[in-house]
Design an enzyme around this catalytic site. Sequence first.
Site, mmCIF file in Angstrom:
data_model
loop_
_atom_site.group_PDB
_atom_site.id
_atom_site.type_symbol
_atom_site.label_atom_id
_atom_site.label_comp_id
_atom_site.label_asym_id
_atom_site.label_seq_id
_atom_site.Cartn_x
_atom_site.Cartn_y
_atom_site.Cartn_z
ATOM 1 N N GLY A 1 0.850 -1.190 0.000
ATOM 2 C CA GLY A 1 0.000 0.000 0.000
ATOM 3 C C GLY A 1 0.875 1.226 0.000
ATOM 4 C CG ASP A 2 0.777 4.152 2.565
ATOM 5 O OD1 ASP A 2 -0.176 3.378 2.730
ATOM 6 O OD2 ASP A 2 0.948 5.152 3.260
ATOM 7 C CG HIS A 3 5.024 6.468 -1.308
ATOM 8 N ND1 HIS A 3 4.541 6.859 -0.083
ATOM 9 C CD2 HIS A 3 5.143 7.603 -2.030
ATOM 10 C CE1 HIS A 3 4.387 8.173 -0.056
ATOM 11 N NE2 HIS A 3 4.738 8.652 -1.226
ATOM 12 C CD1 TRP A 4 0.765 0.730 -3.383
ATOM 13 C CD2 TRP A 4 0.823 -1.492 -3.594
ATOM 14 N NE1 TRP A 4 -0.479 0.323 -3.781
ATOM 15 C CE2 TRP A 4 -0.470 -1.040 -3.904
ATOM 16 C CE3 TRP A 4 1.099 -2.857 -3.635
ATOM 17 C CZ2 TRP A 4 -1.489 -1.905 -4.289
ATOM 18 C CZ3 TRP A 4 0.073 -3.716 -4.013
ATOM 19 C CH2 TRP A 4 -1.199 -3.241 -4.336
#
Lengths: 728, 728
Positions: free
Chosen positions: A315-318
């Site tokens: 998730g996030d900056h993935w």
Amino acid sequence: MKQVSSTKGHMTLPVEVGQEEVVLNLYQRWQADALRDSDGTTMPESLAKQDSDIYSVVCLVRADQQFANQHPEYLHRKYLMSFPVTAMAETLVIQPLDGYSKDKYELDDDSDPKCWWEVRNRTTNTVIDVSLWEFDAATQQVLIKQTQPYHEYTVTFMARQVWDSVSMYNALTNDWKGPRIKSLDPYHPECRAHLIKHFAQWLDEHPNTTVVRFTTFAFLFVIDTGEQNQDIYRDWTGYGETVSPRALEDFKKRFGYALTPEDFVDAGYYNGTYKAPSKRYQDWMTFVQEFVVDFAAELVAMAHKAGKKTAMFQGDHWIGTEPFLESYQNIGLDINIGAVEDGVALRRLTDSMGEQTREARFYPYFFPDVFREGNDPVVESMSNWVKIRRAMLQKPLDRIGYGGYLSLANKFPHFIDHVSEISREFGDYLQHTQGTESQKLTGKIAVLSAWGMARSWLQNQARDQRFYVPPRPDVMEFVGNNLLECLAGLPFEVEFISFDDIIQNGISEDIKVIINTGDANSAWSGGECWDNSEVLVALRKFVGQGGGLLGVCDPSAFQKNGRYFQLGDVFGLEKETALTMGRVAMPLSIAKEHYLSQYVTEGLDFGNPSYVYPQATDIAVLAAQGQHLALTARNYGQGRSVYMGNLPFNMKNARLLQQVLIWLSHNETQQHAWLSDYPNVDVAYYPQTGMVAAVNYVSEPQQVTVSNAQGEFVNISLEGYEWKWISI
Amino acid sequence: MKQVSSTKGHMTLPVEVGQEEVVLNLYQRWQADALRDSDGTTMPESLAKQDSDIYSVVCLVRADQQFANQHPEYLHRKYLMSFPVTAMAETLVIQPLDGYSKDKYELDDDSDPKCWWEVRNRTTNTVIDVSLWEFDAATQQVLIKQTQPYHEYTVTFMARQVWDSVSMYNALTNDWKGPRIKSLDPYHPECRAHLIKHFAQWLDEHPNTTVVRFTTFAFLFVIDTGEQNQDIYRDWTGYGETVSPRALEDFKKRFGYALTPEDFVDAGYYNGTYKAPSKRYQDWMTFVQEFVVDFAAELVAMAHKAGKKTAMFQGDHWIGTEPFLESYQNIGLDINIGAVEDGVALRRLTDSMGEQTREARFYPYFFPDVFREGNDPVVESMSNWVKIRRAMLQKPLDRIGYGGYLSLANKFPHFIDHVSEISREFGDYLQHTQGTESQKLTGKIAVLSAWGMARSWLQNQARDQRFYVPPRPDVMEFVGNNLLECLAGLPFEVEFISFDDIIQNGISEDIKVIINTGDANSAWSGGECWDNSEVLVALRKFVGQGGGLLGVCDPSAFQKNGRYFQLGDVFGLEKETALTMGRVAMPLSIAKEHYLSQYVTEGLDFGNPSYVYPQATDIAVLAAQGQHLALTARNYGQGRSVYMGNLPFNMKNARLLQQVLIWLSHNETQQHAWLSDYPNVDVAYYPQTGMVAAVNYVSEPQQVTVSNAQGEFVNISLEGYEWKWISI
């Protein structure tokens, strides 16, 4: 076979400063073996000394705000399209940022507008020559000359993001204080070098950390933000925030052609993951993946060299490091962590390739929105857990975890007991399964979409979703078509294939059934991917030679050559899109003698009326909503096809899906050992450990009878929600 | 102004052999003044001597069966597409007539297949070269060589019709005995000459006939018939049965290009009237119209020369002579007769140009399906009559009539009284209106569709129609979008315009509101006609400069340039077609302060959920179904727009439409004389006779207050269903 004991811990817990006692208590009661510090917390000394893994969160692109403030040229950029403006005269002024958050976006003054921006007449879809427009940096306006009255115009511009979306969310929704965080784009070599240096120092400064938990590497998912700082567009897996002039120039060298601003803004559709991707956009995704994997692998190698394991939160900056990508394995990560609210999310975590440990971070977060007086957090947790358990029986899960403030959870003793029970059940599961996989029915099930493997077990967003207001706006709840949730807990080997897979490699011999499910125009149904005779021929041949085809919602939908459902010939039906209203419909008659008729019972849910009608005389109509087809079956050559109007998740629908898949794979005459026919109970057999699991999905006790491998009937009684293990 | 008295008769009645007494009795009670013989009857001598008009039915193309049997080369032909067949090997045999009625169709052996047929690969949509297929007349099969496995193929062939659709219907549905009737195609000069000769003789043999009632001239509407002699495709206004090699050759000379078989079968869609027509197909329609008008005019001139009047029934073989065509007036007919079941059908009869007398043939027919023990025929008749009355108040109707067996009707005394009352009301209407028109609100309403004037007041078939099983399969009942029925009884000047009208002539100054209503892809909404920036600019300009735009269902729907609703910018909304699922929807809030808010009351029906969401911040959401927009209003420039999800007919919906049209034409601040705000009561003012009519739509008494021309309030009380006239 891994050796796993139920007494060793298996849970990661968040730490909380000043709540060491609470943490320690729950650490023991919940059989934890790892602690993690979160974004808002740091690890207290007393806890860091536990005999446990210490997960430390690092989000490198947000880690050095001083550097970010000094280097606006390295901030994350993205292409935005101004909202269309109608010319009323022969000149037109557009303020590109009108309608967008001024707290989040600035016009990127590092990219020459005449080089990197694009002005379009959207009524004729033509690019306006750069000589006909001017950007005025002082007023932040674009003046367009020689406009045509009552035509719409847009400016596609590069925006610099001066407030990270997650930071913004926490500030505006969770009332977090502190500075507005900016994210850095490591695609710039100087920026990357700085971040690497920063990470080296971070490793030095975290001697007690045993696991580096990356959240995540380079680029955030997409959230576009409006004038009132409200979300206006979201794509949790979108590549919209990966752009920079430097990357675009390198792309051109790598692929031999240049992308345009329009490739990113996509007439305002922004290449949503629910859309079938263009070849150009897929090239861009490949380009981004190559970079991010390289960058992430460098970080992972550094952590390994420092004697630490590495974990990635999905998730996030993935963006660029989705675990179902083949290139993901090049990063070298040790642990995959997924936020898991249901069976589909669990399978998204457990089903990817690679030897990573799989850790599920459960909901709810221990945050005040759920852990507030008058609310029972067990309700949400149990609703998730019964779905997750079904899916856990199909693919092994290694660890579990929670997030948020333990002190908040601790105020709900009933919830503490509930999680103790979850952890106990999970411990039993680890012990009885030993990380092995349960037995599946013969024949692989393939889910066909425009994305294939790359987007395995991603919930198929559906049109109905938009018109559903969830009780908690920030919690995903899928409405409408949710075949994947039904499938997540069924004993079938599942893989996800794309149209390109079929064109390039044909259909693998071990695939017995192909599923195509989703709204027309979506990547899930396939949209323009169906505009390909090779695909149609391959699928007709697959079914004609004995395969099974399951279509749900708008399978093979693409208007061409006299059909809306391109495989309507195989299904024996057509959707009414106002082009065939002259065709006379005969009143439907429901088939009662078909093999599947016995499974058409009360409580099935086929969603909205389908607007689908029969076009073959040899179609068996098994269920209908008025005159709208809801469930049909048909033979085609040596194979079989089934159509369903829709398949929202409920346990009766899931069990119907099981029967449909058995019929489609010509397995209906076999007796299946340890297979449940009961809607509310799932049974799984682990041949490598000789154990059988039975789980009750509901609060009412259940009695079921299943056959064992010798064909003898075995009765199993289950209390409400009980999970029972039987040694055989 | 015509001078019309209520005592002179105004009704046409069918005769019935052996029932002279019944006929004479009803003739007097119902104020009839004309008698007609029907297809199944002939005029008894005793009745022919009445002082009344004698209508005699003639359907010339069916009149001489001996000639038809001798000349198969003159029978009606049509292009049919074989049902698609999937090749399983490299040769394929198709029996073109498979799936079609063998009682109705034969392969036309007068047209060389290699010249007039077409074989297509429907998977690639390519024409198969004539060298690669052979037709075998002995087996009636087409053998196709070098086929590609799992591709679908079709043969488009010319079929000869050896059983007229109407004859077939009467034999199979009404159990009529007698030979199977064949229809002749007068396009062949020899055939035309024979029919003309036959008609001359017919005129000689009908000295008592005063009105020749044509049913009708040359080509029947389209009914395709399946293997079980069931209807499989219907288009009451379709041009599919007008084809012959001779006509196709002449078309090429007239238009300079040749039509292909595909132009007619249209990938299996057969150019349904509900589809936006292609330019090529419109050329063909023009060609057919030119011929039929010429032929019909010759017949009418012969009748006139014989001292008889002429009437045309708007149905059966009426293709090419639709009264809304400008060329219709060249035929020279005296009376238009329409089958009228509701307000839309009435307006279809009354609103066309020309000085013809308008005669409405009412339902139900006096046939055993309705006039059977236990059924009350008054129910259907009254339900029709209350709709028809509303529309009669808007445009003048001259005569009424019935069809069927009077002896059957005579068994229902309650029905006889009911028709006596209808006839009395109609007589009063003639007397009080004297053929003049009621007063309308200022500003013309234009309904925009792909057809424009040519298909004025044709019910907009909708997707929902297919999924509705009517109680009587042969009676039209319109479900779903039925704005036209709402509009038929409202006091507005209405005209129907096409996209071509806008492109060629612009939008007329007297048009105040434009309505676009219908399903996406349909001729009513417009389909690909919206793929035209000139149209978009003209409509934006129209609204921008003060016009009103009403969109219902899928207005301006065409996927292009980032929009599904091409005028979504004017309406301020968009439809979710799975391309914009990432756009974040805010929960709707209902506007309570808008001018139209006061008219949003219980009982309004906006049909199914619209899947439409707001895309402008300044849109007023007046009604919604959950989060689906149902009714919205917005200002655009100096003009206004309204969107409705759907508008099925009911009186509350009709009255809402009235208010919406008033608001859209900026007339909401004026006081309107003799305008009803009440759902169940319509009021009309006839300035030329100084009379006011008030009609009660329902069985309950009503009290209404309206203002007169001086702005004074007038109270009107009405009994159930009462129609009251007030002299002012």
